[in-house]
Design an enzyme around this catalytic site. Structure first.
Site, PDB file in Angstrom:
ATOM      1  N   GLU A 376     -16.037 -21.960  11.394  1.00 26.76           N
ATOM      2  CA  GLU A 376     -16.132 -21.017  10.284  1.00 26.76           C
ATOM      3  C   GLU A 376     -14.783 -20.839   9.587  1.00 26.76           C
ATOM      4  OE1 GLU A 376     -17.931 -17.869   7.857  1.00 26.76           O
ATOM      5  OE2 GLU A 376     -18.682 -19.620   8.945  1.00 26.76           O
ATOM      6  N   THR A 502     -24.860 -23.042  -6.912  1.00 29.30           N
ATOM      7  CA  THR A 502     -24.096 -22.921  -5.677  1.00 29.30           C
ATOM      8  C   THR A 502     -24.981 -22.943  -4.442  1.00 29.30           C
ATOM      9  OG1 THR A 502     -22.237 -21.715  -4.687  1.00 29.30           O
ATOM     10  CG2 THR A 502     -24.095 -20.398  -5.524  1.00 29.30           C
TER      11      THR A 502
END
Length: 512
Positions: A376, A502
């Protein structure tokens, strides 16, 4: 910008999976060494989609998400069936008629005026509104033969307008910069005084497309007015480098309230949409392109950073008031794809070359971990290396700040752009390697789960949530990289007839 890590942590950590109906293919066979041709690899991705779709349909539909460990359901996106709507464009591209028709029937029955939860204008726009508009563009265009019931296709546009009408009060602020957190039943809001850069700047493609399809300019006007403050940032101190702007905008007057600059989550898709609006309509949105070029050139000059232990790698740092933060995020790894798209469209080899540097840096975050899946977030500040990761930092060029993988698509997304722009098979191979790693690490008996530590065996513990962008993005980009040529594929130069939002929903560009 996507769902936050904290929202997934709140779901709790679990380690085992439960019973689930068999997928329609043997996954081990699909992912064996025999999957050597592009067709076999595309079919393997189709199988993964079907596996996740079967689990969602059995245990979660019409809720928003599947809980892929306990075989439950969740409604983090207002209970309108986010996974179904987000999956539509991917199902169309894969030619999955059963899924497409199920989704179309579901969408026709959604009442977007009803929810007991706060609505995110941003998340609702990129998932629901874009998912429906993309489905409409595909099913009235290159995939028109997939559905014979034109009324169901027409309902996509009708429901898009319905949703726009439900949401548009969010823009009713003194400046026209919208609230993001809104209550559609009370016409209230979360009381915020500012909105974020990405949240404000990632509406204009979808709302403009809605106007172009309906012939009603109000939607485009609302989003473009909000965007106008981002294109002409005030005060000037909040644009520390040309084209690179702060992170928060006042709802009262449209002025920026800080000069913190990054391509990370919260800022990311503002820059993404600048060049994509130019792809969508180069006549109307040349100013957007000019702002993207300024931002791209400043990024190369001021934000590019190279780890001491592996100086051949390139990451993007962040900047705030004279200080640099040498850390980055999985979310940021869309950046290579943005430079590649912009460089290809504008004929700028320097942007293409820098985009490939970013792609190689993000690939290192995958190939350095035990699971071959990227974390992450990570850092490369030599003064901040945790003692437990010194050997890892020396070898990998970064240390892991958060080892979660929450089914994010950005690294695969940039690999896809690298392959489409350069034609080099190494980038297609990297997509396949990432897909194999995700399939091995995150797959459960009913779908795919986030994991807590990509540098631990089996990814550590599993998080009981399957984000809808698994369908919309991870599986779409993985499939498109190995699929046959099609009108919706990214093209070199100015040949694009679709542009991806997106959330990876392809929408037809205006000039075709």
């Amino acid at each position: 910008m996507r769902a936050t890590l904290l929202s997934l942590v709140a779901l709790g950590l679990v380690g085992s999976t439960t019973a689930y109906p068999q997928p329609y293919q043997d996954t081990e066979a699909v992912l064996s060494a025999s999957a050597s041709t592009n067709q076999e690899k595309a079919d393997a991705v189709k199988e993964a989609f079907q596996h996740a779709w079967n689990g969602y349909m059995k245990y979660a539909f019409p809720h928003d998400e599947l809980r892929p460990v306990t075989n439950g359901n969740a409604d983090s996106r207002n209970g309108w069936g986010a996974s179904a709507v987000d999956a539509l464009s991917t199902a169309i591209i894969m030619g999955n008629k059963d899924a497409v028709n199920t989704i179309l029937e579901h969408i026709a029955g959604i009442d977007y005026s009803q929810t007991s939860d706060q609505v995110s204008l941003f998340e609702t726009t990129i998932r629901y509104l874009a998912g429906m508009l993309s489905g409409y563009d595909l099913l009235t265009g290159p995939a028109a033969n997939l559905v014979t019931d034109t009324a169901r296709v027409d309902a996509l546009l009708t429901q898009s307008k319905n949703l726009g009408d439900v949401l548009k009060f969010a823009f009713d602020t003194p400046s026209g910069v919208p609230y993001n957190g809104i209550n559609i039943t009370s016409q209230g809001n979360d009381g915020a005084t500012t909105n974020g850069l990405a949240v404000t700047g990632t509406l204009v493609l979808e709302w403009t497309r809605l106007s172009d399809l309906t012939g009603d300019d109000q939607y485009a006007n609302l989003s473009q007015k909000a965007e106008s403050y981002l294109l002409n940032p005030q005060p000037t101190s909040t644009e520390p480098f040309p084209g690179l702007v702060g992170s928060h905008i006042s709802l009262d007057n449209g002025e920026f309230t800080d000069g913190a600059v990054s391509w990370n989550g919260g800022d990311d898709s503002f820059y993404e949409y600048l060049i994509k609006m130019y792809v969508y309509d180069p006549k109307r949105f040349e100013t957007y392109k000019d702002r993207w070029v300024l931002a791209a050139e400043s990024t190369i000059k001021h934000l590019a950073s190279h780890p001491q232990s592996r100086p051949e790698l390139t990451f993007l740092s962040s900047y705030n008031n004279g200080n640099y933060d040498l850390s980055s995020q999985h979310l940021t790894c869309f950046d290579g794809g943005s430079f590649l798209l912009g460089g290809s469209v504008l004929g700028r080899q320097d942007f293409i070359d820098f985009g490939l540097e970013l792609v190689h840096g993000c690939e290192a975050t995958y190939n350095s971990t035990l699971t071959q899946v990227g974390p992450e977030s990570w850092g490369w500040d030599p003064k901040q290396v945790p003692s437990s990761q010194k050997a890892f930092y020396e070898k990998a060029g970064f240390y892991i700040n958060s080892g979660y993988y929450v089914l994010r698509p950005e690294v695969i997304e940039s690999f896809y752009y690298a392959y489409r722009v350069t034609g080099k098979t190494i980038y297609r191979d990297w997509v396949w390697n990432a897909f194999v790693g995700i399939n091995a690490t995150c797959r459960t008996d009913s779908g795919f789960a986030a994991v807590t530590n990509v540098n631990a065996a089996h990814g550590g513990s599993k998080v009981d949530n399957q984000e809808s962008f698994l369908f919309a993005e991870v599986l779409k980009y993985s499939y498109l990289t190995h699929a046959e040529e099609a009108e919706w594929q990214v093209q070199k130069g100015d040949k694009n007839t679709f542009v991806f939002n997106t959330e990876a929903h392809p929408m037809r560009v205006k000039h075709t």
